[in-house]
Design a protein around this motif. Structure first.
Motif, mmCIF file in Angstrom:
data_model
loop_
_atom_site.group_PDB
_atom_site.id
_atom_site.type_symbol
_atom_site.label_atom_id
_atom_site.label_comp_id
_atom_site.label_asym_id
_atom_site.label_seq_id
_atom_site.Cartn_x
_atom_site.Cartn_y
_atom_site.Cartn_z
ATOM 1 N N TYR A 4 0.930 -1.117 -0.040
ATOM 2 C CA TYR A 4 -0.014 0.014 -0.010
ATOM 3 C C TYR A 4 0.844 1.244 0.029
ATOM 4 O O TYR A 4 0.507 2.365 -0.625
ATOM 5 N N SER A 16 1.592 2.908 -3.422
ATOM 6 C CA SER A 16 0.525 3.682 -3.981
ATOM 7 C C SER A 16 0.467 5.079 -3.090
ATOM 8 O O SER A 16 0.178 6.229 -3.802
ATOM 9 N N LYS A 59 -6.687 11.604 0.296
ATOM 10 C CA LYS A 59 -6.622 9.733 0.602
ATOM 11 C C LYS A 59 -5.278 9.426 0.912
ATOM 12 O O LYS A 59 -5.372 8.741 2.205
ATOM 13 N N ILE A 98 -4.036 7.691 4.574
ATOM 14 C CA ILE A 98 -3.429 6.614 4.683
ATOM 15 C C ILE A 98 -1.948 6.741 5.417
ATOM 16 O O ILE A 98 -1.469 5.794 6.087
ATOM 17 N N HIS A 100 -6.189 0.408 -5.362
ATOM 18 C CA HIS A 100 -6.280 -0.607 -4.283
ATOM 19 C C HIS A 100 -6.385 0.268 -2.914
ATOM 20 O O HIS A 100 -6.598 -0.297 -1.839
ATOM 21 N N LEU A 101 -5.861 1.321 -2.963
ATOM 22 C CA LEU A 101 -6.149 2.101 -1.798
ATOM 23 C C LEU A 101 -7.495 2.416 -1.627
ATOM 24 O O LEU A 101 -7.958 2.545 -0.260
ATOM 25 N N ASP A 102 -8.551 2.227 -2.498
ATOM 26 C CA ASP A 102 -9.942 2.124 -2.014
ATOM 27 C C ASP A 102 -10.287 1.113 -0.975
ATOM 28 O O ASP A 102 -11.506 1.189 -0.178
ATOM 29 N N GLU A 103 -9.482 0.003 -0.883
ATOM 30 C CA GLU A 103 -9.890 -0.954 0.172
ATOM 31 C C GLU A 103 -9.635 -0.527 1.468
ATOM 32 O O GLU A 103 -10.083 -1.015 2.184
ATOM 33 N N ILE A 104 -8.834 0.750 1.850
ATOM 34 C CA ILE A 104 -8.757 1.254 2.970
ATOM 35 C C ILE A 104 -9.611 2.336 3.525
ATOM 36 O O ILE A 104 -9.817 3.205 2.642
#
Lengths: 446, 96
Positions: free
Chosen positions: A280, A283, A338, A342, B42-46
Protein backbone atom coordinates in the motif's frame (compact mmCIF):
# COMPACT_ATOMS: atom_id res chain seq x y z
CA UNK A 1 47.72 1.30 0.78
CA UNK A 2 46.50 4.40 -1.01
CA UNK A 3 44.94 7.00 1.25
CA UNK A 4 41.71 7.14 -0.79
CA UNK A 5 40.94 3.59 0.43
CA UNK A 6 40.72 4.69 4.07
CA UNK A 7 37.49 5.20 5.97
CA UNK A 8 36.78 8.62 7.46
CA UNK A 9 37.49 7.24 10.92
CA UNK A 10 40.92 6.01 9.77
CA UNK A 11 41.58 9.30 7.99
CA UNK A 12 40.82 11.33 11.12
CA UNK A 13 43.09 9.11 13.22
CA UNK A 14 45.93 9.33 10.69
CA UNK A 15 45.73 13.11 10.53
CA UNK A 16 45.64 13.32 14.32
CA UNK A 17 48.82 11.24 14.49
CA UNK A 18 50.36 13.28 11.66
CA UNK A 19 50.89 10.24 9.46
CA UNK A 20 49.60 12.14 6.42
CA UNK A 21 47.98 15.45 5.55
CA UNK A 22 44.45 16.10 4.27
CA UNK A 23 46.05 17.34 1.04
CA UNK A 24 47.67 13.94 0.42
CA UNK A 25 44.30 12.24 0.86
CA UNK A 26 42.68 14.75 -1.49
CA UNK A 27 45.35 14.09 -4.10
CA UNK A 28 44.96 10.30 -3.81
CA UNK A 29 41.19 10.59 -4.33
CA UNK A 30 41.73 12.79 -7.39
CA UNK A 31 44.18 10.24 -8.76
CA UNK A 32 41.67 7.45 -8.16
CA UNK A 33 38.95 9.42 -9.94
CA UNK A 34 41.26 9.80 -12.96
CA UNK A 35 41.89 6.05 -12.93
CA UNK A 36 38.42 4.59 -12.43
CA UNK A 37 35.72 7.17 -13.03
CA UNK A 38 35.64 6.36 -16.73
CA UNK A 39 34.37 2.95 -15.59
CA UNK A 40 31.98 3.95 -12.80
CA UNK A 41 30.96 7.34 -14.23
CA UNK A 42 30.01 8.51 -10.75
CA UNK A 43 30.94 12.18 -11.18
CA UNK A 44 29.36 14.95 -13.25
CA UNK A 45 31.78 17.65 -12.14
CA UNK A 46 35.26 17.14 -10.67
CA UNK A 47 37.06 20.02 -8.95
CA UNK A 48 40.48 20.67 -10.50
CA UNK A 49 42.33 22.12 -7.52
CA UNK A 50 43.82 19.95 -4.74
CA UNK A 51 42.75 21.27 -1.36
CA UNK A 52 44.23 20.70 2.06
CA UNK A 53 40.97 19.24 3.39
CA UNK A 54 39.41 15.81 3.87
CA UNK A 55 37.64 15.23 0.55
CA UNK A 56 33.99 14.39 -0.02
CA UNK A 57 31.59 14.14 -2.92
CA UNK A 58 28.08 15.54 -2.97
CA UNK A 59 25.05 14.67 -5.06
CA UNK A 60 24.47 17.21 -7.79
CA UNK A 61 21.16 18.43 -6.34
CA UNK A 62 22.88 20.33 -3.51
CA UNK A 63 23.51 23.96 -4.41
CA UNK A 64 27.20 24.88 -4.30
CA UNK A 65 28.06 28.55 -4.72
CA UNK A 66 29.82 29.25 -8.03
CA UNK A 67 30.00 25.51 -8.79
CA UNK A 68 27.67 24.07 -11.42
CA UNK A 69 24.64 22.26 -9.94
CA UNK A 70 22.57 20.31 -12.46
CA UNK A 71 20.34 17.76 -10.66
CA UNK A 72 21.41 15.67 -13.70
CA UNK A 73 18.89 17.63 -15.71
CA UNK A 74 19.20 19.39 -19.06
CA UNK A 75 17.12 22.23 -17.60
CA UNK A 76 19.91 23.00 -15.11
CA UNK A 77 22.82 21.87 -17.32
CA UNK A 78 24.56 25.26 -16.96
CA UNK A 79 23.12 26.41 -13.63
CA UNK A 80 25.63 28.12 -11.30
CA UNK A 81 23.99 28.72 -7.90
CA UNK A 82 24.74 32.00 -6.10
CA UNK A 83 24.44 30.36 -2.66
CA UNK A 84 25.25 27.18 -0.72
CA UNK A 85 22.95 24.46 0.59
CA UNK A 86 23.12 24.32 4.40
CA UNK A 87 24.45 20.74 4.37
CA UNK A 88 27.30 21.74 2.06
CA UNK A 89 27.99 24.90 4.09
CA UNK A 90 28.24 22.89 7.32
CA UNK A 91 30.69 20.45 5.73
CA UNK A 92 33.03 23.12 4.40
CA UNK A 93 32.76 24.98 7.73
CA UNK A 94 33.93 21.72 9.36
CA UNK A 95 37.02 21.81 7.10
CA UNK A 96 35.93 19.19 4.61
CA UNK A 97 36.74 19.88 0.95
CA UNK A 98 34.63 19.25 -2.14
CA UNK A 99 36.05 16.77 -4.67
CA UNK A 100 33.12 16.92 -7.05
CA UNK A 101 29.41 16.57 -7.74
CA UNK A 102 27.89 13.16 -8.36
CA UNK A 103 25.44 11.76 -10.88
CA UNK A 104 21.82 11.01 -10.00
CA UNK A 105 18.46 10.36 -11.58
CA UNK A 106 17.33 13.59 -13.23
CA UNK A 107 15.69 15.70 -10.47
CA UNK A 108 16.04 12.51 -8.35
CA UNK A 109 13.20 10.91 -10.33
CA UNK A 110 14.22 7.30 -10.15
CA UNK A 111 15.97 4.46 -8.35
CA UNK A 112 18.57 3.56 -10.96
CA UNK A 113 20.54 6.72 -11.92
CA UNK A 114 19.49 5.72 -15.45
CA UNK A 115 17.18 8.70 -15.89
CA UNK A 116 20.13 11.11 -15.61
CA UNK A 117 20.07 13.37 -18.67
CA UNK A 118 23.84 12.96 -19.00
CA UNK A 119 24.97 9.34 -18.59
CA UNK A 120 24.42 6.14 -16.60
CA UNK A 121 26.54 5.37 -13.53
CA UNK A 122 27.86 1.82 -13.23
CA UNK A 123 27.95 -0.39 -10.14
CA UNK A 124 31.56 -0.91 -8.96
CA UNK A 125 30.80 -4.57 -8.16
CA UNK A 126 29.69 -5.29 -11.72
CA UNK A 127 29.85 -2.62 -14.39
CA UNK A 128 26.91 -4.22 -16.22
CA UNK A 129 24.71 -3.51 -13.20
CA UNK A 130 22.91 -0.41 -11.99
CA UNK A 131 24.19 1.44 -8.91
CA UNK A 132 20.63 2.12 -7.75
CA UNK A 133 19.39 5.62 -7.20
CA UNK A 134 18.69 8.33 -7.13
CA UNK A 135 21.99 8.95 -5.25
CA UNK A 136 23.73 6.33 -7.45
CA UNK A 137 26.79 8.46 -8.21
CA UNK A 138 27.46 9.12 -4.52
CA UNK A 139 27.15 5.42 -3.57
CA UNK A 140 29.30 4.23 -6.49
CA UNK A 141 32.00 6.85 -5.75
CA UNK A 142 32.23 5.71 -2.11
CA UNK A 143 32.39 2.00 -2.99
CA UNK A 144 35.03 2.65 -5.69
CA UNK A 145 37.17 4.58 -3.15
CA UNK A 146 36.97 7.68 -5.34
CA UNK A 147 36.13 9.66 -2.20
CA UNK A 148 36.32 9.28 1.58
CA UNK A 149 32.57 9.82 1.94
CA UNK A 150 29.64 11.31 0.07
CA UNK A 151 26.34 13.04 0.63
CA UNK A 152 23.08 11.85 -0.84
CA UNK A 153 19.45 12.80 -0.46
CA UNK A 154 16.40 10.65 -0.08
CA UNK A 155 12.73 11.09 -0.84
CA UNK A 156 12.11 7.36 -0.50
CA UNK A 157 15.09 5.07 -0.77
CA UNK A 158 17.46 7.33 -2.69
CA UNK A 159 20.15 6.99 -0.01
CA UNK A 160 19.38 3.49 1.27
CA UNK A 161 18.79 1.62 -1.99
CA UNK A 162 21.96 2.71 -3.88
CA UNK A 163 23.94 2.14 -0.66
CA UNK A 164 22.56 -1.40 -0.52
CA UNK A 165 23.21 -2.11 -4.21
CA UNK A 166 26.77 -0.69 -4.06
CA UNK A 167 27.61 -2.25 -0.67
CA UNK A 168 28.18 0.92 1.37
CA UNK A 169 26.47 2.51 4.38
CA UNK A 170 23.63 4.99 3.88
CA UNK A 171 21.81 6.84 6.66
CA UNK A 172 18.44 8.43 6.06
CA UNK A 173 17.81 10.58 9.13
CA UNK A 174 14.35 11.41 10.52
CA UNK A 175 12.51 13.99 8.43
CA UNK A 176 13.36 17.36 9.99
CA UNK A 177 16.77 16.39 11.36
CA UNK A 178 18.77 17.70 8.40
CA UNK A 179 18.13 20.94 6.54
CA UNK A 180 16.73 20.83 3.03
CA UNK A 181 17.79 24.42 2.33
CA UNK A 182 19.53 24.60 -1.03
CA UNK A 183 18.59 21.04 -2.03
CA UNK A 184 16.76 20.97 -5.35
CA UNK A 185 13.31 19.95 -4.14
CA UNK A 186 11.46 16.78 -5.11
CA UNK A 187 8.84 15.85 -2.48
CA UNK A 188 9.04 18.51 0.19
CA UNK A 189 7.16 16.59 2.90
CA UNK A 190 9.56 13.66 2.43
CA UNK A 191 12.99 14.93 1.27
CA UNK A 192 15.91 14.27 3.61
CA UNK A 193 19.68 14.61 3.07
CA UNK A 194 22.09 12.10 4.63
CA UNK A 195 25.56 10.57 4.54
CA UNK A 196 26.80 7.71 2.33
CA UNK A 197 29.95 6.27 3.86
CA UNK A 198 32.29 3.30 4.09
CA UNK A 199 31.35 2.43 7.67
CA UNK A 200 28.56 3.10 10.16
CA UNK A 201 31.06 4.88 12.41
CA UNK A 202 31.77 7.27 9.50
CA UNK A 203 28.04 7.85 8.93
CA UNK A 204 27.68 8.90 12.56
CA UNK A 205 30.44 11.50 12.25
CA UNK A 206 28.92 13.06 9.12
CA UNK A 207 25.37 12.87 10.44
CA UNK A 208 26.43 14.86 13.52
CA UNK A 209 28.15 17.40 11.28
CA UNK A 210 25.15 18.10 9.04
CA UNK A 211 22.16 17.61 11.37
CA UNK A 212 20.43 20.19 13.53
CA UNK A 213 18.09 23.15 13.46
CA UNK A 214 18.53 25.50 10.50
CA UNK A 215 16.76 28.87 10.51
CA UNK A 216 16.64 28.61 6.70
CA UNK A 217 14.45 25.47 6.79
CA UNK A 218 11.41 25.83 9.07
CA UNK A 219 10.78 22.07 9.05
CA UNK A 220 14.03 21.33 10.90
CA UNK A 221 13.70 20.45 14.57
CA UNK A 222 15.52 21.85 17.56
CA UNK A 223 16.33 18.83 19.68
CA UNK A 224 19.32 16.85 20.94
CA UNK A 225 20.99 14.47 18.50
CA UNK A 226 21.25 11.88 21.27
CA UNK A 227 17.91 10.50 22.45
CA UNK A 228 18.88 7.28 24.24
CA UNK A 229 20.91 7.47 27.44
CA UNK A 230 22.77 4.17 27.23
CA UNK A 231 23.23 1.34 24.77
CA UNK A 232 23.07 -2.22 26.03
CA UNK A 233 22.63 -4.83 23.28
CA UNK A 234 20.94 -7.23 25.72
CA UNK A 235 18.12 -4.77 26.25
CA UNK A 236 17.46 -4.14 22.54
CA UNK A 237 14.21 -5.58 21.16
CA UNK A 238 14.43 -6.10 17.39
CA UNK A 239 11.44 -6.74 15.18
CA UNK A 240 12.04 -8.74 12.02
CA UNK A 241 9.57 -7.38 9.46
CA UNK A 242 7.58 -10.39 8.21
CA UNK A 243 5.96 -8.76 5.18
CA UNK A 244 9.26 -7.21 4.10
CA UNK A 245 10.92 -10.62 4.06
CA UNK A 246 8.06 -12.01 1.99
CA UNK A 247 8.55 -9.33 -0.67
CA UNK A 248 12.31 -10.01 -0.96
CA UNK A 249 13.88 -12.58 -3.28
CA UNK A 250 14.89 -15.77 -1.47
CA UNK A 251 18.70 -15.26 -1.41
CA UNK A 252 18.21 -11.72 -0.06
CA UNK A 253 15.79 -13.01 2.58
CA UNK A 254 18.41 -15.58 3.60
CA UNK A 255 21.03 -12.85 4.18
CA UNK A 256 18.61 -10.90 6.38
CA UNK A 257 17.77 -14.00 8.41
CA UNK A 258 21.51 -14.52 8.90
CA UNK A 259 21.80 -10.90 10.06
CA UNK A 260 19.01 -11.53 12.57
CA UNK A 261 21.04 -14.48 13.90
CA UNK A 262 24.06 -12.18 14.33
CA UNK A 263 21.97 -9.85 16.47
CA UNK A 264 20.65 -12.79 18.54
CA UNK A 265 24.21 -13.96 19.10
CA UNK A 266 25.12 -10.47 20.28
CA UNK A 267 22.42 -10.67 22.92
CA UNK A 268 19.55 -8.74 21.33
CA UNK A 269 16.06 -10.21 21.32
CA UNK A 270 14.68 -10.74 17.83
CA UNK A 271 11.00 -11.38 17.23
CA UNK A 272 8.92 -11.42 14.07
CA UNK A 273 6.70 -8.37 13.60
CA UNK A 274 3.80 -7.91 11.24
CA UNK A 275 3.54 -4.43 9.73
CA UNK A 276 1.01 -2.71 7.50
CA UNK A 277 1.34 -4.28 4.04
CA UNK A 278 4.23 -2.35 2.40
CA UNK A 279 2.54 -2.65 -1.01
CA UNK A 280 0.00 0.00 0.00
CA UNK A 281 2.94 2.29 0.70
CA UNK A 282 3.91 2.16 -2.99
CA UNK A 283 0.62 3.77 -3.91
CA UNK A 284 0.58 6.28 -1.06
CA UNK A 285 4.12 7.27 -1.90
CA UNK A 286 3.40 7.51 -5.63
CA UNK A 287 0.57 9.97 -5.02
CA UNK A 288 2.35 12.10 -2.41
CA UNK A 289 5.63 12.25 -4.29
CA UNK A 290 4.21 12.97 -7.75
CA UNK A 291 1.84 15.61 -6.40
CA UNK A 292 4.70 17.34 -4.64
CA UNK A 293 6.94 16.92 -7.71
CA UNK A 294 4.37 18.65 -9.90
CA UNK A 295 4.21 21.52 -7.45
CA UNK A 296 7.98 21.82 -6.96
CA UNK A 297 8.79 21.59 -10.65
CA UNK A 298 6.26 24.30 -11.52
CA UNK A 299 9.06 26.79 -10.75
CA UNK A 300 11.07 25.79 -13.83
CA UNK A 301 9.92 28.45 -16.24
CA UNK A 302 13.30 29.36 -17.76
CA UNK A 303 12.94 32.97 -16.59
CA UNK A 304 15.06 33.31 -13.44
CA UNK A 305 17.44 30.41 -14.03
CA UNK A 306 17.72 27.26 -16.08
CA UNK A 307 16.09 26.42 -19.39
CA UNK A 308 12.37 26.23 -20.17
CA UNK A 309 9.94 23.34 -19.64
CA UNK A 310 10.63 21.74 -23.03
CA UNK A 311 13.87 20.45 -21.48
CA UNK A 312 12.15 18.07 -19.03
CA UNK A 313 12.83 14.41 -19.85
CA UNK A 314 10.09 11.82 -20.20
CA UNK A 315 10.33 10.62 -16.59
CA UNK A 316 10.08 14.21 -15.31
CA UNK A 317 7.03 14.79 -17.51
CA UNK A 318 5.38 11.53 -16.50
CA UNK A 319 5.67 12.45 -12.83
CA UNK A 320 4.53 16.03 -13.32
CA UNK A 321 1.52 14.81 -15.33
CA UNK A 322 0.32 12.34 -12.69
CA UNK A 323 0.93 14.80 -9.86
CA UNK A 324 -0.93 17.55 -11.68
CA UNK A 325 -3.86 15.17 -12.13
CA UNK A 326 -3.93 14.01 -8.49
CA UNK A 327 -3.90 17.62 -7.27
CA UNK A 328 -6.39 18.93 -9.82
CA UNK A 329 -9.94 20.09 -9.07
CA UNK A 330 -12.25 17.15 -8.39
CA UNK A 331 -9.43 14.66 -7.80
CA UNK A 332 -7.58 16.17 -4.83
CA UNK A 333 -9.82 14.43 -2.27
CA UNK A 334 -9.76 11.10 -4.08
CA UNK A 335 -5.99 10.98 -4.38
CA UNK A 336 -3.81 13.44 -2.43
CA UNK A 337 -6.10 13.69 0.62
CA UNK A 338 -6.73 9.94 0.59
CA UNK A 339 -2.97 9.30 0.47
CA UNK A 340 -2.41 11.72 3.37
CA UNK A 341 -5.00 9.83 5.41
CA UNK A 342 -3.34 6.49 4.74
CA UNK A 343 -0.09 8.22 5.67
CA UNK A 344 -1.67 8.60 9.13
CA UNK A 345 -2.48 4.86 9.17
CA UNK A 346 1.14 4.01 8.30
CA UNK A 347 2.48 6.36 11.02
CA UNK A 348 0.13 4.79 13.60
CA UNK A 349 1.16 1.29 12.53
CA UNK A 350 4.82 2.11 13.27
CA UNK A 351 3.88 3.83 16.56
CA UNK A 352 2.14 0.65 17.64
CA UNK A 353 5.09 -1.52 16.62
CA UNK A 354 7.53 0.70 18.54
CA UNK A 355 5.53 0.28 21.75
CA UNK A 356 7.02 -3.21 21.99
CA UNK A 357 10.17 -2.85 19.90
CA UNK A 358 13.24 -0.61 19.73
CA UNK A 359 14.04 -1.12 16.06
CA UNK A 360 12.73 -2.98 13.02
CA UNK A 361 15.01 -4.81 10.60
CA UNK A 362 14.47 -6.11 7.09
CA UNK A 363 15.93 -6.00 3.60
CA UNK A 364 16.50 -2.60 1.92
CA UNK A 365 15.65 -3.82 -1.56
CA UNK A 366 13.86 -6.97 -2.73
CA UNK A 367 16.86 -7.86 -4.94
CA UNK A 368 20.55 -7.09 -5.40
CA UNK A 369 21.57 -4.65 -8.16
CA UNK A 370 19.64 -5.11 -11.39
CA UNK A 371 21.05 -4.94 -14.90
CA UNK A 372 21.51 -1.67 -16.73
CA UNK A 373 18.32 -1.04 -18.71
CA UNK A 374 16.02 -2.56 -16.08
CA UNK A 375 14.35 0.72 -15.19
CA UNK A 376 13.15 1.62 -18.66
CA UNK A 377 10.39 -0.96 -19.07
CA UNK A 378 8.13 -0.06 -16.14
CA UNK A 379 6.61 3.41 -15.57
CA UNK A 380 6.67 2.71 -11.82
CA UNK A 381 10.08 0.99 -11.60
CA UNK A 382 11.32 3.28 -8.86
CA UNK A 383 8.25 3.10 -6.69
CA UNK A 384 8.11 -0.70 -6.86
CA UNK A 385 11.86 -1.07 -6.34
CA UNK A 386 11.58 1.07 -3.21
CA UNK A 387 8.66 -0.83 -1.64
CA UNK A 388 10.63 -1.68 1.51
CA UNK A 389 11.87 1.85 2.18
CA UNK A 390 8.67 3.75 1.45
CA UNK A 391 6.71 3.03 4.66
CA UNK A 392 9.49 4.42 6.91
CA UNK A 393 9.94 7.46 4.65
CA UNK A 394 6.21 8.16 4.72
CA UNK A 395 6.35 8.09 8.53
CA UNK A 396 9.51 10.26 8.56
CA UNK A 397 11.50 7.64 10.48
CA UNK A 398 15.29 7.26 10.52
CA UNK A 399 16.77 4.18 8.88
CA UNK A 400 20.17 2.90 7.88
CA UNK A 401 21.32 0.57 5.14
CA UNK A 402 24.46 -1.42 5.79
CA UNK A 403 26.23 -4.35 4.10
CA UNK A 404 24.90 -7.78 5.10
CA UNK A 405 26.85 -10.05 2.76
CA UNK A 406 26.76 -11.01 -0.90
CA UNK A 407 24.56 -12.91 -3.35
CA UNK A 408 26.31 -13.99 -6.57
CA UNK A 409 29.03 -11.39 -6.05
CA UNK A 410 26.57 -8.53 -5.46
CA UNK A 411 26.09 -6.86 -2.08
CA UNK A 412 22.88 -7.11 -0.05
CA UNK A 413 21.76 -4.33 2.27
CA UNK A 414 20.34 -4.77 5.76
CA UNK A 415 17.93 -2.09 6.85
CA UNK A 416 17.52 -0.96 10.46
CA UNK A 417 14.54 1.33 11.01
CA UNK A 418 14.35 3.30 14.23
CA UNK A 419 11.62 5.21 16.00
CA UNK A 420 11.48 8.91 15.19
CA UNK A 421 14.61 10.87 16.28
CA UNK A 422 16.42 7.67 17.37
CA UNK A 423 19.30 7.87 14.91
CA UNK A 424 21.74 7.23 17.76
CA UNK A 425 20.16 3.85 18.49
CA UNK A 426 20.24 2.58 14.89
CA UNK A 427 23.81 3.88 14.52
CA UNK A 428 24.87 2.04 17.68
CA UNK A 429 23.24 -1.18 16.48
CA UNK A 430 24.78 -0.70 13.04
CA UNK A 431 28.24 -0.27 14.55
CA UNK A 432 27.73 -3.42 16.60
CA UNK A 433 26.77 -5.38 13.46
CA UNK A 434 29.61 -4.04 11.35
CA UNK A 435 32.24 -4.72 14.02
CA UNK A 436 30.98 -8.31 14.20
CA UNK A 437 30.65 -8.95 10.43
CA UNK A 438 33.24 -6.60 8.87
CA UNK A 439 31.74 -6.79 5.38
CA UNK A 440 33.06 -3.27 4.73
CA UNK A 441 36.55 -4.71 4.36
CA UNK A 442 35.55 -6.57 1.18
CA UNK A 443 36.00 -4.38 -1.89
CA UNK A 444 35.49 -4.86 -5.63
CA UNK A 445 38.35 -4.97 -8.14
CA UNK A 446 38.10 -2.18 -10.67
CA UNK B 1 -11.63 5.85 -8.70
CA UNK B 2 -10.29 3.60 -11.46
CA UNK B 3 -10.92 5.04 -14.87
CA UNK B 4 -9.44 5.30 -18.33
CA UNK B 5 -8.06 8.74 -19.03
CA UNK B 6 -9.34 10.25 -22.28
CA UNK B 7 -7.10 12.11 -24.76
CA UNK B 8 -8.95 15.32 -23.82
CA UNK B 9 -8.12 14.79 -20.13
CA UNK B 10 -4.45 14.18 -20.92
CA UNK B 11 -4.46 17.39 -22.98
CA UNK B 12 -6.07 19.25 -20.07
CA UNK B 13 -3.49 17.97 -17.56
CA UNK B 14 -0.65 18.94 -19.91
CA UNK B 15 -2.11 22.45 -20.14
CA UNK B 16 -2.36 22.74 -16.36
CA UNK B 17 1.25 21.57 -16.07
CA UNK B 18 2.40 23.88 -18.89
CA UNK B 19 3.92 20.98 -20.80
CA UNK B 20 3.92 20.79 -24.58
CA UNK B 21 3.51 17.14 -25.48
CA UNK B 22 3.97 15.48 -28.87
CA UNK B 23 1.28 13.19 -30.32
CA UNK B 24 3.42 10.21 -29.34
CA UNK B 25 3.82 11.48 -25.79
CA UNK B 26 0.09 12.12 -25.48
CA UNK B 27 -0.64 8.52 -26.43
CA UNK B 28 2.09 7.12 -24.18
CA UNK B 29 1.02 9.14 -21.15
CA UNK B 30 -2.63 8.26 -21.69
CA UNK B 31 -1.68 4.59 -21.38
CA UNK B 32 0.89 4.98 -18.60
CA UNK B 33 -1.16 7.32 -16.43
CA UNK B 34 -4.16 5.01 -16.73
CA UNK B 35 -1.92 2.09 -15.79
CA UNK B 36 -0.65 3.98 -12.73
CA UNK B 37 -4.18 4.98 -11.67
CA UNK B 38 -5.23 1.34 -11.87
CA UNK B 39 -2.23 0.33 -9.77
CA UNK B 40 -3.04 2.79 -6.99
CA UNK B 41 -6.78 2.02 -7.00
CA UNK B 42 -6.26 -0.63 -4.29
CA UNK B 43 -6.11 2.23 -1.77
CA UNK B 44 -9.91 2.23 -1.95
CA UNK B 45 -9.78 -0.98 0.09
CA UNK B 46 -8.70 1.09 3.10
CA UNK B 47 -11.47 2.83 5.01
CA UNK B 48 -10.34 6.38 5.75
CA UNK B 49 -13.53 8.31 6.49
CA UNK B 50 -12.71 8.89 10.15
CA UNK B 51 -8.95 9.30 9.76
CA UNK B 52 -7.27 12.70 9.82
CA UNK B 53 -4.69 13.43 7.10
CA UNK B 54 -0.97 13.77 7.86
CA UNK B 55 0.62 16.62 5.96
CA UNK B 56 3.93 16.72 7.83
CA UNK B 57 5.80 14.54 10.29
CA UNK B 58 8.32 16.82 11.99
CA UNK B 59 5.91 17.73 14.78
CA UNK B 60 6.80 21.43 14.44
CA UNK B 61 4.03 23.94 15.04
CA UNK B 62 3.97 27.67 14.32
CA UNK B 63 7.62 28.20 13.43
CA UNK B 64 8.49 31.88 13.77
CA UNK B 65 11.62 33.89 13.17
CA UNK B 66 12.73 37.37 14.14
CA UNK B 67 11.54 39.96 11.62
CA UNK B 68 14.96 41.49 11.07
CA UNK B 69 17.00 42.45 8.04
CA UNK B 70 19.66 39.91 7.20
CA UNK B 71 22.09 39.55 4.29
CA UNK B 72 20.56 38.36 1.03
CA UNK B 73 21.57 37.93 -2.60
CA UNK B 74 22.70 41.03 -4.46
CA UNK B 75 20.72 42.07 -7.53
CA UNK B 76 23.60 40.85 -9.68
CA UNK B 77 23.60 37.43 -7.97
CA UNK B 78 19.81 37.12 -8.21
CA UNK B 79 19.96 37.79 -11.94
CA UNK B 80 23.05 35.66 -12.55
CA UNK B 81 21.08 32.64 -13.78
CA UNK B 82 18.67 34.49 -16.07
CA UNK B 83 19.02 33.95 -19.80
CA UNK B 84 17.33 37.27 -20.57
CA UNK B 85 17.52 40.42 -18.47
CA UNK B 86 17.05 44.12 -19.05
CA UNK B 87 18.29 46.98 -16.85
CA UNK B 88 18.38 44.84 -13.73
CA UNK B 89 15.07 43.03 -14.39
CA UNK B 90 14.10 39.55 -15.52
CA UNK B 91 12.58 39.52 -19.01
CA UNK B 92 9.42 37.45 -19.50
CA UNK B 93 6.89 36.96 -22.26
CA UNK B 94 4.00 39.43 -22.12
CA UNK B 95 1.22 37.98 -19.93
CA UNK B 96 -1.72 40.17 -20.91
Amino acid sequence: MNLNELSLTEVLEGIEKKRFSPQEIFADCQKRIKEVDEKTKAFITVIAETRNAIPFAIKDNFCTENIRTTASSNILRDYIPPYNATVYQRLIDAQFGLLGKTNMDSFAHGSSTETSDFFVTHNPWNLERLPGGSSGGSAAAVMADETIFAIGSETAGSIRQPSAWCGVVGLKPSYGRVSRYGVIAMGSSLDCPGPITKTVADAEIIYKTIAGKDPLDATTVDRSLVETSSFEPKKIRIGLAKEYLEVAEKPVRQKILEAAEVFRRLGCSVVEVSLFDPRYAISVYTILQRSEVSSNLARYDGIRYGSDRTYFNKENKRRIMLGTYTLSAGYYDAYYLKAQKIRTVICQDFEKAFEKLDVIIGPVSPSPAKRIGASTADPMFGEKEDVLVEPSTIAGLPAISLPAGFVDGLPVGLQIIGNRWQEDLILNLGKLFETETQYYKIKPKL
Amino acid sequence: MTKELTPAEVQHIAQLAKLQLSEEEMKRFQLQLTETLKFIAHLDEIETEKILPTSQVSGNKDVFREDVIRPSLTQEQALSGAKRKHQGYFVTEAIF
